[in-house]
Write an enzyme that holds these catalytic residues in place. Structure first.
Site, PDB file in Angstrom:
ATOM      1  N   LYS A   1       2.419  -6.509  -3.227  1.00  0.00           N
ATOM      2  CA  LYS A   1       2.344  -5.467  -4.244  1.00  0.00           C
ATOM      3  C   LYS A   1       2.511  -4.075  -3.634  1.00  0.00           C
ATOM      4  CE  LYS A   1      -0.834  -8.065  -7.266  1.00  0.00           C
ATOM      5  NZ  LYS A   1       0.017  -8.609  -8.318  1.00  0.00           N
TER       6      LYS A   1
ATOM      7  N   GLN B   1      -4.494  -3.619  -7.007  1.00  0.00           N
ATOM      8  CA  GLN B   1      -3.736  -2.622  -7.783  1.00  0.00           C
ATOM      9  C   GLN B   1      -4.017  -1.183  -7.329  1.00  0.00           C
ATOM     10  OE1 GLN B   1      -1.440  -3.417  -9.942  1.00  0.00           O
ATOM     11  NE2 GLN B   1      -1.873  -5.595 -10.197  1.00  0.00           N
TER      12      GLN B   1
ATOM     13  N   CYS C   1      -3.426 -12.114 -16.807  1.00  0.00           N
ATOM     14  CA  CYS C   1      -4.454 -12.827 -16.040  1.00  0.00           C
ATOM     15  C   CYS C   1      -5.862 -12.263 -16.246  1.00  0.00           C
ATOM     16  CB  CYS C   1      -4.141 -12.849 -14.551  1.00  0.00           C
ATOM     17  SG  CYS C   1      -2.632 -13.705 -14.160  1.00  0.00           S
TER      18      CYS C   1
ATOM     19  N   ASP D   1     -11.708  -5.435  -5.402  1.00  0.00           N
ATOM     20  CA  ASP D   1     -10.381  -6.026  -5.490  1.00  0.00           C
ATOM     21  C   ASP D   1      -9.392  -4.855  -5.494  1.00  0.00           C
ATOM     22  OD1 ASP D   1      -7.953  -6.992  -6.339  1.00  0.00           O
ATOM     23  OD2 ASP D   1      -8.707  -7.896  -8.193  1.00  0.00           O
TER      24      ASP D   1
ATOM     25  N   HIS E   1      -9.364  -9.362 -13.051  1.00  0.00           N
ATOM     26  CA  HIS E   1      -8.317 -10.363 -12.872  1.00  0.00           C
ATOM     27  C   HIS E   1      -8.977 -11.728 -12.643  1.00  0.00           C
ATOM     28  CE1 HIS E   1      -5.116 -12.505 -10.706  1.00  0.00           C
ATOM     29  NE2 HIS E   1      -4.278 -11.673 -11.291  1.00  0.00           N
TER      30      HIS E   1
END
Lengths: 398, 143
Positions: free
Chosen positions: A214, A191, A352, A188, A112
């Site tokens: 999220k 997700q 992105c 990261d 991302h």
């Protein structure tokens, strides 16, 4: 879990854009309204009841987050404005003072923007070198990670789960390798943390970033996890109230200890409390249950999708709740506009991850990203609409 | 206009757009125009001769609205002077922004008269015109 917990689902809406943000259950909204309605006060300040209550509620969430990701101590949990903020603090608050010219950072072309651009900026600022682990059929393999490691590699920074294809990186193995080679592992988790159990100890993660919105929580709040010894050396990017212990006109300044030192200013109190309610809700369902159910939804979709002509699916073999697809010959945005006509929300674009197109050879895709409140009935409706896509331009051009 | 006929014309422009494909020629001004939604991505090149639009070519990936609008814009602009074209641009902008406009000037661009009802598509219909604005600016700068 009850769909009734999500008031927005009472509308005629099929929400398949959970990779972008998730819907909010009433308990999350209520927890924030409760703070604003019944016990508004600043944190870490007054000696009166409401302020004390705010302190307790705020710090309770830190403990919830600590347990949720299995960190060792509350001092390892910093509240930020979101995953982007967390990643920027890692790069500019820690790496900038701990890396030097020529040191290498490994990322991939499927990251991302927020795990690419801070590194590229640091490359310009202090001369680190950003290199890309080659992808094998879009995936990160241990073989390619090992091949990419040189004496100069000091950091590997990867999404746990990517937001374009939903593939899951072998973080545990990479974590082990990083420990052996004395490389820092930045993950990261935007997700992954909302969709599966993430255990920072088991995965040997040095830094983890994720966002509340999220995972059922409010926007404007997220988490930076870092091992305590690393956070001890992290430089605050913001200075002001709440993070200093004392200062004098002579220039003598003393900052507070972790985690306060890295949380300057009045924090997003309502949002932190909302995030706590979201974590409670998720833990009640169980993260393993959520992960299993999303995979089941994807399998169901793939089975049903066989009935649809001209559907191109780019990631059928990837086990997650994410589907990247196009209708052959139709621009992804037109497909999204068509589905919107039937109140089906999907995302079109490059998500992105702008440099992935160099590898994927497809610039734009439609993305379906499931969450546990999605149902097989919703998938049936999507399939029906996709089957009727011969009417697509009738709708897109009207 | 009959909605079915309107769709038919737009679809024809989308599937068989005018002047599709770029040329290697330094006489053209090439503009890449990215929609803020970051998804539509067109290269449009203009050949200006004696203050007139002698040729326009384009290529890229974009939605049905952007692509058809580009094709219709090209058909409308070819052979016009820059002044005439900028007057068309102004009236087209007015139409998208629900202000008064002279529909006689717009030709088939009128087909987008209802797009203001879909704010998320307005940008798509305007996309090619953003590039033309840049052409006008560069012409002004170069006197």
């Amino acid at each position: 879990m009850k769909r009734e917990d999500f008031p927005i689902l009472k509308n005629d809406l099929i929400y398949f854009d959970n990779g972008a943000t998730t819907l909010k259950p009433q308990v999350v909204v209520d927890s924030m309204i409760d703070y604003y309605t019944n016990y508004t006060a600043n944190a870490h300040r007054g000696d009166y009841d409401n302020s004390l209550k705010v302190d307790m509620k705020y710090e309770e969430v830190r403990t919830k987050v600590k347990n949720f990701i299995h960190a060792k101590s509350e001092r390892e949990i910093i509240f930020t404005s979101g995953a982007t903020d967390s990643l920027n603090r890692i790069v500019f608050g820690y790496m900038k003072t701990h890396l030097k010219q020529g040191d290498e950072v490994l990322i991939t072309k499927a990251e991302h923007a927020s795990n690419v651009l801070p590194w590229l900026e640091l490359e310009k600022e202090i001369g680190i070198v950003v290199r890309y682990i080659p992808l094998e059929n879009h995936l990160v393999t241990m073989e390619n990670v090992e091949k990419s490691i040189t004496e100069k590699v000091k950091v590997i920074s990867l999404a746990h789960v990517t937001n374009v294809l939903g593939d899951i990186r072998p973080i545990a193995e990479i974590g082990k390798l990083c420990q052996e080679k004395n490389i820092l592992l930045v993950v990261d988790g935007a997700q992954s943390v909302p969709h599966r159990k993430v255990d920072v100890e088991e995965l040997e993660i040095d830094f983890l970033a994720f966002s509340a919105h999220k995972m059922l929580g409010p926007t404007g709040v997220g988490v930076l996890y870092g091992k305590e010894n690393l956070l001890e050396e992290m430089k605050p990017l913001e200075f002001g109230g709440g993070m200093n212990a004392s200062f004098a006109s002579s220039g003598e300044v003393e900052y507070k200890s972790l985690p306060s030192r890295l949380e300057a200013g009045t924090p997003p109190i309502a949002e932190v409390i909302g995030m706590g309610a979201a974590i409670d809700y998720l833990e009640e369902i169980g993260m393993d249950q959520i992960h299993r159910y999303e995979i089941e939804l994807k399998k169901y979709f793939l089975e049903k999708a066989k009935e649809v002509d001209k559907l191109v699916i780019y990631n059928p073999d990837i086990e997650s709740g994410l589907i990247a697809f196009n209708i052959d010959g139709v621009f992804s945005q037109d497909t999204a506009v068509y589905l919107n006509h039937y109140h089906i929300c999907v995302r079109a674009g490059n998500h992105c991850a702008k440099i992935l197109k160099e590898d994927l050879f497809v610039k734009n895709t439609c993305r379906i990203s499931f969450y546990f409140y999605n149902t097989k009935e919703e998938i049936d409706q999507l399939i029906t609409v996709l089957k009727n896509a011969k009417d697509l331009f009738q709708i897109v051009l009207s | 206009m009959d909605p079915a006929l309107k769709r038919q014309i737009l679809l024809e422009h989308y599937q068989n757009p005018s002047h599709h494909g770029l040329v290697e020629n330094r006489d053209y001004i090439k503009i890449n125009t990215n929609n803020e939604s970051c998804i539509d991505n067109l290269d449009i090149m203009y050949k200006i001769e004696d203050g007139k639009i002698a040729d326009i070519r384009f290529d890229g990936e974009a939605c049905a609205i952007s692509t058809s609008a580009t094709s219709i814009m090209i058909d409308t602009f070819l052979g016009k002077t820059l002044e005439e074209a900028s007057e068309i641009l102004e009236n087209y902008e007015n139409m998208l922004n629900e202000k008064e406009y002279d529909e006689k000037l717009l030709g088939d661009l009128k087909l987008y008269c209802d797009i203001s009802k879909q704010p998320n598509r307005k940008k798509c219909a305007y996309l090619p015109f953003e590039s033309f604005k840049k052409v006008l600016e560069s012409q002004r700068r170069n006197g």
